[in-house]
Write a protein that holds these residues in place. Structure first.
Motif, short mmCIF file in Angstrom:
data_model
loop_
_atom_site.label_atom_id
_atom_site.label_comp_id
_atom_site.label_asym_id
_atom_site.label_seq_id
_atom_site.Cartn_x
_atom_site.Cartn_y
_atom_site.Cartn_z
N PRO A 75 0.85 -1.20 0.00
CA PRO A 75 0.00 0.00 0.00
C PRO A 75 0.88 1.25 0.00
N ASP A 76 0.46 2.27 -0.74
CA ASP A 76 1.25 3.49 -0.86
C ASP A 76 0.94 4.41 0.32
N VAL A 77 1.39 4.01 1.49
CA VAL A 77 1.12 4.78 2.70
C VAL A 77 2.44 5.21 3.34
N TRP A 78 2.57 6.51 3.59
CA TRP A 78 3.74 7.08 4.24
C TRP A 78 3.38 7.43 5.68
N LEU A 79 4.33 7.25 6.56
CA LEU A 79 4.14 7.61 7.97
C LEU A 79 5.11 8.74 8.31
N ALA A 80 4.54 9.91 8.61
CA ALA A 80 5.34 11.06 9.04
C ALA A 80 5.17 11.20 10.55
N PHE A 81 6.27 11.09 11.26
CA PHE A 81 6.21 11.06 12.73
C PHE A 81 7.25 11.99 13.33
N ALA A 82 6.96 12.51 14.49
CA ALA A 82 7.93 13.34 15.21
C ALA A 82 8.84 12.42 16.01
N PRO A 83 10.16 12.44 15.77
CA PRO A 83 11.07 11.55 16.51
C PRO A 83 10.99 11.80 18.02
N VAL A 84 11.14 10.73 18.76
CA VAL A 84 11.19 10.81 20.22
C VAL A 84 12.57 10.33 20.66
N LYS A 85 12.69 9.84 21.87
CA LYS A 85 13.99 9.35 22.33
C LYS A 85 14.43 8.15 21.49
N ARG A 86 15.75 7.90 21.48
CA ARG A 86 16.29 6.94 20.52
C ARG A 86 15.64 5.56 20.61
N SER A 87 15.50 5.02 21.81
CA SER A 87 14.96 3.66 21.92
C SER A 87 13.53 3.58 21.41
N PHE A 175 -10.53 6.87 6.62
CA PHE A 175 -9.54 6.25 5.74
C PHE A 175 -10.17 5.71 4.46
N ASN A 176 -9.49 5.96 3.35
CA ASN A 176 -9.88 5.42 2.06
C ASN A 176 -8.64 4.91 1.34
N PRO A 177 -8.78 3.87 0.50
CA PRO A 177 -7.61 3.38 -0.26
C PRO A 177 -7.05 4.48 -1.15
N GLY A 178 -5.76 4.40 -1.40
CA GLY A 178 -5.10 5.38 -2.25
C GLY A 178 -3.88 5.95 -1.56
N PRO A 179 -3.07 6.72 -2.28
CA PRO A 179 -1.87 7.30 -1.69
C PRO A 179 -2.21 8.09 -0.42
N ALA A 180 -1.51 7.79 0.67
CA ALA A 180 -1.84 8.38 1.96
C ALA A 180 -0.59 8.82 2.70
N LEU A 181 -0.73 9.89 3.46
CA LEU A 181 0.32 10.37 4.36
C LEU A 181 -0.30 10.48 5.74
N LEU A 182 0.20 9.68 6.68
CA LEU A 182 -0.27 9.73 8.06
C LEU A 182 0.68 10.61 8.85
N LEU A 183 0.14 11.59 9.56
CA LEU A 183 0.95 12.53 10.32
C LEU A 183 0.59 12.47 11.79
N THR A 184 1.58 12.14 12.63
CA THR A 184 1.37 12.11 14.07
C THR A 184 2.39 13.01 14.75
N GLY A 185 2.04 13.48 15.93
CA GLY A 185 2.84 14.52 16.58
C GLY A 185 3.84 14.05 17.60
N MET A 228 -3.96 0.21 7.74
CA MET A 228 -3.77 -1.08 7.08
C MET A 228 -5.02 -1.96 7.19
N ALA A 229 -5.69 -1.89 8.33
CA ALA A 229 -6.88 -2.72 8.53
C ALA A 229 -8.08 -2.21 7.72
N ILE A 230 -8.18 -0.88 7.58
CA ILE A 230 -9.36 -0.29 6.94
C ILE A 230 -9.16 -0.07 5.45
N ALA A 231 -7.98 0.43 5.06
CA ALA A 231 -7.76 0.79 3.66
C ALA A 231 -6.52 0.16 3.04
N GLY A 232 -5.74 -0.58 3.82
CA GLY A 232 -4.50 -1.17 3.33
C GLY A 232 -4.65 -2.63 2.94
#
Length: 239
Positions: A75-87, A175-185, A228-232
């Motif tokens: 699936p053409d899904v990108w995950l954009a996330f804010a980095p946290v501590k290394r582990s 959520f719908n199928p198709g190119p997606a960018l998920l953004l979390t803070g 992934m469960a709904i549109a992937g």
């Protein structure tokens, strides 16, 4: 059966020279020698069965036998996330790879805790996760980018799903199928100004990840698993 990612293109009858780390892993950790078989993939041509043809103290050569799986369709899904501590960031990348993200984008926000991201380390973690979970493609790991730049350079045809702490649509209807960018803070969430900036972006949908407060890394993986469960590709798993 051991499974390795190799950078050399694979084909029937090809000869593959492993790097020293891989040779050490197979020869000294797994105790495999000439004649032993394993699975290999190159991220482009699917998965192949190979046999150890030559083995030395710090070198090993494989003979490719046959293809065992065609390249997977991700699936053409990108995950954009804010980095946290290394582990926690390491864990996030490992699990996002297992869940099937096509691209991982570290995003620097006003409240981002870890602004330095070691891409080589994250790429190694993603590679190992792909070897373990059976993926035939590696996720692309992008250079860290500011939230403002991410929004400015984003292709508007790729729908942006924004996990908004202030509320939004439930994933089941958003959520719908198709190119997606998920953004979390980040830890502490987006600032009010950042939330307003994202909401004003074209082809974006604010989503809610439930009634409880989630850690940053949990929110990222919850959003990806829901997609992934709904549109992937989880929709097509046979019962």
């Amino acid at each position: 059966m051991p499974r390795l990612f190799v950078r050399m293109p694979l084909s029937d009858g090809a000869s593959v020279e492993l790097d020293a780390r891989q040779a050490n892993y197979l020869g000294n950790v797994m105790r495999l020698g000439v004649g032993a078989e394993l699975l290999v993939f190159d991220g482009r041509s699917g998965e192949w069965r190979a046999r150890i043809a030559e083995a030395g103290r710090k070198r090993m050569t494989l003979a490719v036998l046959r293809r065992t799986r065609e390249p997977e369709i991700m699936p053409d899904v990108w995950l954009a996330f804010a980095p946290v501590k290394r582990s926690q960031t390491d864990w996030l990348v490992e699990k996002a790879t297992e869940l099937g993200a096509a691209r991982l984008v570290p995003v620097i926000t006003q409240r981002t805790v870890a602004e330095r991201v070691k891409l080589e380390r994250l790429e190694a973690i993603a590679t190992e996760a792909a070897e373990q979970c059976g993926r035939t493609q590696l996720p692309e790991i992008a250079e860290p980018v500011s939230l403002k730049r991410l929004l400015a350079e984003r292709n508007a045809a790729r729908r942006l799903y924004f996990a908004d702490e202030g509320g939004g649509e439930p994933p089941a209807t958003a959520f719908n199928p198709g190119p997606a960018l998920l953004l979390t803070g980040p830890e502490g969430g987006f600032t009010d100004g950042e939330r307003a900036l994202v909401r004003a972006t074209g082809n974006s949908v604010a989503i809610s990840l439930g009634p409880r407060i989630l850690r940053a890394e949990t929110a990222a993986l919850a959003a990806l698993a829901s997609y992934m469960a709904i549109a992937g590709d989880w929709r097509f798993i046979d019962s």
